[in-house]
Design a protein around this motif. Structure first.
Motif, mmCIF file in Angstrom:
data_model
loop_
_atom_site.group_PDB
_atom_site.id
_atom_site.type_symbol
_atom_site.label_atom_id
_atom_site.label_comp_id
_atom_site.label_asym_id
_atom_site.label_seq_id
_atom_site.Cartn_x
_atom_site.Cartn_y
_atom_site.Cartn_z
ATOM 1 N N LEU A 32 0.857 -1.186 0.000
ATOM 2 C CA LEU A 32 0.000 0.000 0.000
ATOM 3 C C LEU A 32 0.891 1.233 0.000
ATOM 4 N N VAL A 33 0.611 2.176 -0.885
ATOM 5 C CA VAL A 33 1.330 3.451 -0.915
ATOM 6 C C VAL A 33 0.281 4.556 -0.847
ATOM 7 N N ILE A 34 0.384 5.414 0.170
ATOM 8 C CA ILE A 34 -0.554 6.541 0.291
ATOM 9 C C ILE A 34 0.065 7.739 -0.425
ATOM 10 N N HIS A 35 -0.669 8.305 -1.367
ATOM 11 C CA HIS A 35 -0.152 9.461 -2.107
ATOM 12 C C HIS A 35 -0.611 10.780 -1.504
ATOM 13 N N PHE A 36 -1.791 10.788 -0.940
ATOM 14 C CA PHE A 36 -2.400 12.056 -0.542
ATOM 15 C C PHE A 36 -3.518 11.765 0.451
ATOM 16 N N ALA A 37 -3.597 12.590 1.487
ATOM 17 C CA ALA A 37 -4.764 12.514 2.377
ATOM 18 C C ALA A 37 -5.194 13.943 2.670
ATOM 19 N N SER A 74 -13.854 13.810 3.117
ATOM 20 C CA SER A 74 -12.415 13.611 3.191
ATOM 21 C C SER A 74 -11.982 12.581 2.160
ATOM 22 N N GLN A 75 -10.771 12.793 1.640
ATOM 23 C CA GLN A 75 -10.283 11.920 0.581
ATOM 24 C C GLN A 75 -8.893 11.387 0.894
ATOM 25 N N VAL A 76 -8.649 10.182 0.443
ATOM 26 C CA VAL A 76 -7.311 9.593 0.499
ATOM 27 C C VAL A 76 -7.034 9.002 -0.874
ATOM 28 N N GLU A 77 -5.863 9.310 -1.418
ATOM 29 C CA GLU A 77 -5.482 8.710 -2.695
ATOM 30 C C GLU A 77 -4.342 7.728 -2.447
ATOM 31 N N PHE A 78 -4.475 6.554 -3.001
ATOM 32 C CA PHE A 78 -3.494 5.500 -2.710
ATOM 33 C C PHE A 78 -3.268 4.627 -3.930
ATOM 34 N N SER A 79 -2.150 3.913 -3.895
ATOM 35 C CA SER A 79 -1.900 2.807 -4.811
ATOM 36 C C SER A 79 -1.890 1.522 -4.005
ATOM 37 N N ALA A 80 -2.544 0.516 -4.519
ATOM 38 C CA ALA A 80 -2.454 -0.817 -3.929
ATOM 39 C C ALA A 80 -1.888 -1.750 -4.998
ATOM 40 N N MET A 114 -3.431 -0.800 -8.664
ATOM 41 C CA MET A 114 -4.655 0.000 -8.693
ATOM 42 C C MET A 114 -4.404 1.306 -7.961
ATOM 43 N N ARG A 115 -4.757 2.399 -8.609
ATOM 44 C CA ARG A 115 -4.671 3.691 -7.942
ATOM 45 C C ARG A 115 -6.074 4.253 -7.818
ATOM 46 N N GLU A 116 -6.401 4.690 -6.624
ATOM 47 C CA GLU A 116 -7.780 5.132 -6.365
ATOM 48 C C GLU A 116 -7.785 6.353 -5.466
ATOM 49 N N ARG A 117 -8.758 7.259 -5.726
ATOM 50 C CA ARG A 117 -9.027 8.338 -4.783
ATOM 51 C C ARG A 117 -10.333 8.000 -4.081
ATOM 52 N N SER A 118 -10.262 7.784 -2.796
ATOM 53 C CA SER A 118 -11.408 7.297 -2.024
ATOM 54 C C SER A 118 -12.049 8.429 -1.233
ATOM 55 N N VAL A 132 -11.313 5.064 -9.402
ATOM 56 C CA VAL A 132 -10.085 4.375 -9.788
ATOM 57 C C VAL A 132 -9.501 5.098 -10.995
ATOM 58 N N SER A 133 -8.240 5.563 -10.873
ATOM 59 C CA SER A 133 -7.617 6.257 -11.999
ATOM 60 C C SER A 133 -6.697 5.332 -12.785
ATOM 61 N N ASP A 134 -6.240 4.264 -12.174
ATOM 62 C CA ASP A 134 -5.357 3.308 -12.847
ATOM 63 C C ASP A 134 -5.710 1.910 -12.393
ATOM 64 N N SER A 135 -5.752 0.998 -13.325
ATOM 65 C CA SER A 135 -5.853 -0.410 -12.974
ATOM 66 C C SER A 135 -5.051 -1.142 -14.033
ATOM 67 N N LEU A 136 -3.812 -1.465 -13.684
ATOM 68 C CA LEU A 136 -2.855 -1.950 -14.679
ATOM 69 C C LEU A 136 -2.314 -3.315 -14.294
#
Ligand SMILES: [Zn+2]
Ligand SMILES: [Zn+2]
Length: 162
Positions: free
Chosen positions: A76-81, A94-100, A111-115, A131-135
């Motif tokens: 898990l990588v958190i990009h932004f909260a 409230s939002q958290v953007e992460f890569s899993a 998968m990269r998502e802004r939740s 979901v902005s990326d699902s690769l």
């Protein structure tokens, strides 16, 4: 055991108390991390119960459990909260953007998502996400650099979980 959420603390100093309902997540990021750790530990009930009430109607514990059984969670990588205090003051979500990074049926995925998170019944809950990326990722060789951005070799990083 290190916490699956990648905080580099012991599980029982990090997500465990939140998952065991001994304490509440104080921020959306803590809730997000605990949900990731619950996925990693295949705790479908916790994942279900930390959805917002409206979102629970679209979920089933069985479906979550089945998905969790077929999946190894690698990183898990958190990009932004967002600043939840400010969000609360402004009546915003409230939002958290992460890569899993995970492995599902032998294939590695990013998968990269802004939740979006809301407070219901005095607790942070996961509402939904974009979901902005699902690769699908190629599996690195053991001595190649890992895909997760750690700058470690694959064998010393995500290969340990898959
Ligand atoms: Zn944790
Ligand atoms: Zn890695």
């Amino acid at each position: 055991m290190l916490c699956p959420c990648g905080c580099e603390q012991a599980y029982n100093d990090c997500c465990q108390a939140i998952i065991m309902a001994e304490k509440l997540a104080e921020t959306p990021e803590q809730l997000m991390r605990s949900r990731y750790s619950a996925y990693a530990n295949k705790n479908a009930e916790y994942i279900y119960h930390t959805y917002a009430f409206a979102s629970q109607k679209e979920q089933s514990i069985d479906d979550i459990a089945q998905w969790a059984q077929q999946t190894q969670w690698l990183k898990l990588v958190i990009h932004f909260a967002s600043d939840h205090q400010q969000d609360l003051a402004n009546n915003m979500q409230s939002q958290v953007e992460f890569s899993a990074f995970y492995q599902h049926q032998g294939q590695i995925w990013h998968m990269r998502e802004r939740s979006n998170f809301v407070i219901e019944d005095n607790a942070w809950r996961y509402l939904d996400g974009e979901v902005s990326d699902s690769l699908a990722l190629a599996r690195p060789k053991r001595n190649e650099q890992c895909f997760c951005g750690s700058e470690k070799k694959f064998k010393q990083c995500c290969a340990k979980n898959c």
